[in-house]
Design an enzyme around this catalytic site. Structure first.
Site, PDB file in Angstrom:
ATOM      1  N   ASN A  23     -25.957  34.544  15.473  1.00 17.48           N
ATOM      2  CA  ASN A  23     -25.902  35.475  14.329  1.00 17.48           C
ATOM      3  C   ASN A  23     -27.073  35.161  13.293  1.00 17.48           C
ATOM      4  OD1 ASN A  23     -24.731  33.351  12.980  1.00 17.48           O
ATOM      5  ND2 ASN A  23     -22.834  34.735  12.419  1.00 17.48           N
ATOM      6  N   ASP A  25     -27.111  32.269  11.125  1.00 17.88           N
ATOM      7  CA  ASP A  25     -26.845  31.829   9.943  1.00 17.88           C
ATOM      8  C   ASP A  25     -26.978  30.063   9.770  1.00 17.88           C
ATOM      9  OD1 ASP A  25     -24.606  30.936  11.703  1.00 17.88           O
ATOM     10  OD2 ASP A  25     -23.038  31.674  10.267  1.00 17.88           O
ATOM     11  N   ASP A  98      -9.086  20.689  19.111  1.00 19.46           N
ATOM     12  CA  ASP A  98      -8.597  19.363  18.481  1.00 19.46           C
ATOM     13  C   ASP A  98      -7.464  19.698  17.934  1.00 19.46           C
ATOM     14  OD1 ASP A  98      -9.867  16.838  17.712  1.00 19.46           O
ATOM     15  OD2 ASP A  98     -11.670  17.773  17.763  1.00 19.46           O
ATOM     16  N   ASP A 199      -6.455  14.093  17.429  1.00 26.14           N
ATOM     17  CA  ASP A 199      -7.444  13.196  16.632  1.00 26.14           C
ATOM     18  C   ASP A 199      -6.495  12.205  15.801  1.00 26.14           C
ATOM     19  OD1 ASP A 199      -9.902  12.943  14.594  1.00 26.14           O
ATOM     20  OD2 ASP A 199      -8.417  13.268  13.094  1.00 26.14           O
ATOM     21  N   GLU A 256      -7.125  10.402  20.937  1.00 31.67           N
ATOM     22  CA  GLU A 256      -8.273   9.530  20.228  1.00 31.67           C
ATOM     23  C   GLU A 256      -7.228   8.266  19.738  1.00 31.67           C
ATOM     24  OE1 GLU A 256     -11.489   9.274  16.576  1.00 31.67           O
ATOM     25  OE2 GLU A 256      -9.544  10.385  16.194  1.00 31.67           O
ATOM     26  N   HIS A 328     -18.929  12.951  18.893  1.00 34.88           N
ATOM     27  CA  HIS A 328     -19.341  13.456  17.771  1.00 34.88           C
ATOM     28  C   HIS A 328     -19.182  12.580  16.523  1.00 34.88           C
ATOM     29  CE1 HIS A 328     -14.988  13.721  17.570  1.00 34.88           C
ATOM     30  NE2 HIS A 328     -15.142  13.974  16.348  1.00 34.88           N
ATOM     31  N   ASP A 329     -18.388  11.336  16.790  1.00 35.21           N
ATOM     32  CA  ASP A 329     -18.247  10.418  15.803  1.00 35.21           C
ATOM     33  C   ASP A 329     -19.077   9.029  16.290  1.00 35.21           C
ATOM     34  OD1 ASP A 329     -16.301  11.645  14.129  1.00 35.21           O
ATOM     35  OD2 ASP A 329     -14.516  10.819  15.292  1.00 35.21           O
TER      36      ASP A 329
END
Length: 555
Positions: A23, A25, A98, A199, A256, A328-329
């Site tokens: 979209n 953004d 998650d 997590d 995790e 992602h970490d």
């Protein structure tokens, strides 16, 4: 080992904010994921894990959840989520979300009510304690730096936050709170989720004495890991959660988990374990220092080999780890594990081969399959990540100049993995028509899906070959369940192991260095199944491997 539906699957982590924006953004969305399901199916992916898409103020990129039952409008609507689940099911794909239940957002209704009445019902949903004089209750440091305690305005009471101050820890000692969490988990599983990535779960059990420990930095605080060493009895919570939620649905769960003890592994991932799997973070801890990122040591090939092999041997007869190169970490794996100046298509394919051929469930992180690398950040202002900003200050305090501190944190920053996905060579790598929420990596014109998808020698095509081999009926049983057995361990910078099944034996050899190596030939007439070079040189009972050459042999 009792066979489970998820044992032979290949998983893929999507960081929705950076995957595909439809979209304009500048933020990726659920519609973008739906549009790319066929790309993932073609890659060979079975399970998709979505990083948080719940309602959130985004202090910690969605890991601060303000409403567990709703989709953040930035990502779309619940109708979009339902459509994603339905479209995935049509393709025989499974979706994980998650599960973030160590803490919530300070904007969550529970915490807002706790602030109004810290001694009341909702105050009991959190860890709220009186300060010691004008000091916090104890000297625990949060993972993001600074005290893990934050004073409640107008009182001498403090609430505990092991992460950012906007992420108050939930009080798992409170049965009512636990049942609220289980109700929410079951609601999502009823909706059609296949399971969860869980997590920071080790943190749900605290050392309830809330006492000081010897400080390990000049700030007078102690590492959160020190508290975890003294926290006993987490298994009671994890067993209860499993039995009241996941087990009823045969859900796949991957946790995790950093701070577990070896003798507890069977409790976590054994036949009757709390989880289906846990991530193998063994390589991610190499070279770490309590002082901070500025004191980290580079990874060596021998260290990489030794920790992976130890991990595989430890878990051999226990259960399945989930194998990752990055997430992602973490920074991008090819920039982190491959020495500077040696990151190329050959070395990228070497890491891929190891991940996909080791025992365990491979989790590919978005962009890994095309060989995305770390970004070169030009200023700390380009960084969004909360932990990177903290480590930048730690490096400055340690005496590094701003330029040096930026270089240090750029190498390890989580934002390296969060830069937008490279779809093509158009503006913003085809990720968005708007302004991306995070800078696009400058090398997107060289590394992208469009330029690799029809190139049979590309990193993307190589990943497809590896996944095809994992799913090949002739070899699947061996790769999924075959015994792991190291070989050539006396050679530096060589990672080699057998996967021994009932009918087949595979030998995987990786030359983890930028120079040729000669190894004794152990098997005549081996069949080459995978090779990141055009040919394998064998002369006079010797295998000659080129720099970063990797082969999978049917012996």
């Amino acid at each position: 080992m009792k066979k489970k539906w998820w044992h032979d699957k290949v998983a893929y982590q999507i960081y929705p904010k950076s995957f595909m924006d439809t979209n304009g953004d500048g933020i990726g969305d659920l519609r973008g994921i739906i549009n790319k399901l066929d790309y993932l199916k073609d890659l060979g992916v079975d399970i998709i894990w979505l990083s948080p898409i719940y309602c959130s103020p985004f202090v910690d990129q969605g890991y601060d959840i303000s409403d567990y039952y709703n989709i953040d409008p930035r990502f779309g609507t619940m109708e979009d989520m339902d459509e994603l689940l339905a479209e995935a099911k049509k393709r025989n794909m499974y979706v994980l979300m998650d599960l973030v239940v160590n803490h919530c957002s300070d904007k969550h209704e529970w915490f807002q009510k706790a602030l109004q009445d810290p001694d009341g019902e909702y105050g009991q949903y959190f860890y709220i304690r009186e300060g010691k004089g004008d000091q916090p209750p104890c000297n625990w440091r949060s993972y993001f730096g600074g005290s893990a305690w934050e004073r409640i305005p107008g009182t001498n009471k403090y609430y505990l936050h092991m992460f950012a101050k906007e992420q108050p820890d939930l009080n798992w000692e409170n049965e009512k709170l636990r049942n609220e969490i289980y109700k929410m988990i079951n609601w999502w599983l009823d909706k059609g989720l296949a399971g969860f990535r869980i997590d920071a779960i080790i943190n749900i059990k605290k050392d309830l004495r809330f006492e000081d420990f010897p400080p390990d930095r000049e700030d007078g605080l102690c590492s959160p890991g020190k508290m975890l060493e003294h926290a006993k009895g987490i298994g009671v919570f994890l067993k209860e959660m499993r039995d009241k939620t996941f087990r009823k649905y045969d859900a796949f769960t991957v946790a995790e988990l950093f701070n577990y003890k070896e003798d507890e592994l069977r409790d976590y991932i054994g036949e009757d374990g709390y989880f289906s799997s846990i991530f193998d973070f063994s390589t991610h801890l190499i070279g770490a220092s309590e002082k901070g990122w500025f004191d980290r040591k580079p990874v060596t090939p021998n260290e990489y080999r030794d920790v992976i092999f130890r991990s595989k041997i430890e878990t051999e007869n226990i259960g399945f780890m989930s194998n990752i190169i990055e997430n992602h970490d973490e920074p991008r794996g090819v920039s982190y594990y491959i020495p500077e100046g040696e990151c190329n298509e050959k070395s990228k394919k070497m890491l891929a081969t190891l991940q996909l051929m080791l025992k365990g469930i491979p989790f590919i992180y978005q962009g890994q399959e095309i060989g995305m690398t770390n970004n070169e950040f030009e200023s700390i202002d380009e960084i969004d990540d909360i932990s990177t900003k903290d480590e930048y200050l730690v490096a400055l305090k340690a005496g590094y100049s701003p330029e040096e501190a930026l270089k240090i944190v750029s190498k390890y920053s989580r934002d390296n993995a969060r830069t937008p996905f490279h779809w093509d060579t158009s503006q913003n790598a085809g990720f968005t028509t708007g302004k991306p929420w995070l800078v696009v990596n400058k090398n997107y014109k060289d590394i992208n899906v469009e330029s690799q998808i029809n190139d049979e020698n590309s990193v993307l095509s190589y990943y497809k070959k590896l996944i095809c081999l994992r799913k090949d009926e002739e070899y699947k049983e061996t790769i999924v369940y075959g015994k792991f057995s190291p070989v050539y361990e006396e050679y530096d910078n060589i990672l080699a192991f057998y996967r021994k099944g009932e009918d087949k034996t595979l030998l995987i050899i990786a030359n983890y260095q930028d120079k040729k190596v000669e190894l004794p030939l152990l098997h005549q007439n081996s069949k080459v199944l995978i090779n990141n070079y055009d040919r394998l040189n064998v002369e006079n009972e010797t295998i000659i491997l080129e720099p970063y050459q990797t082969v999978v042999l049917d012996v």
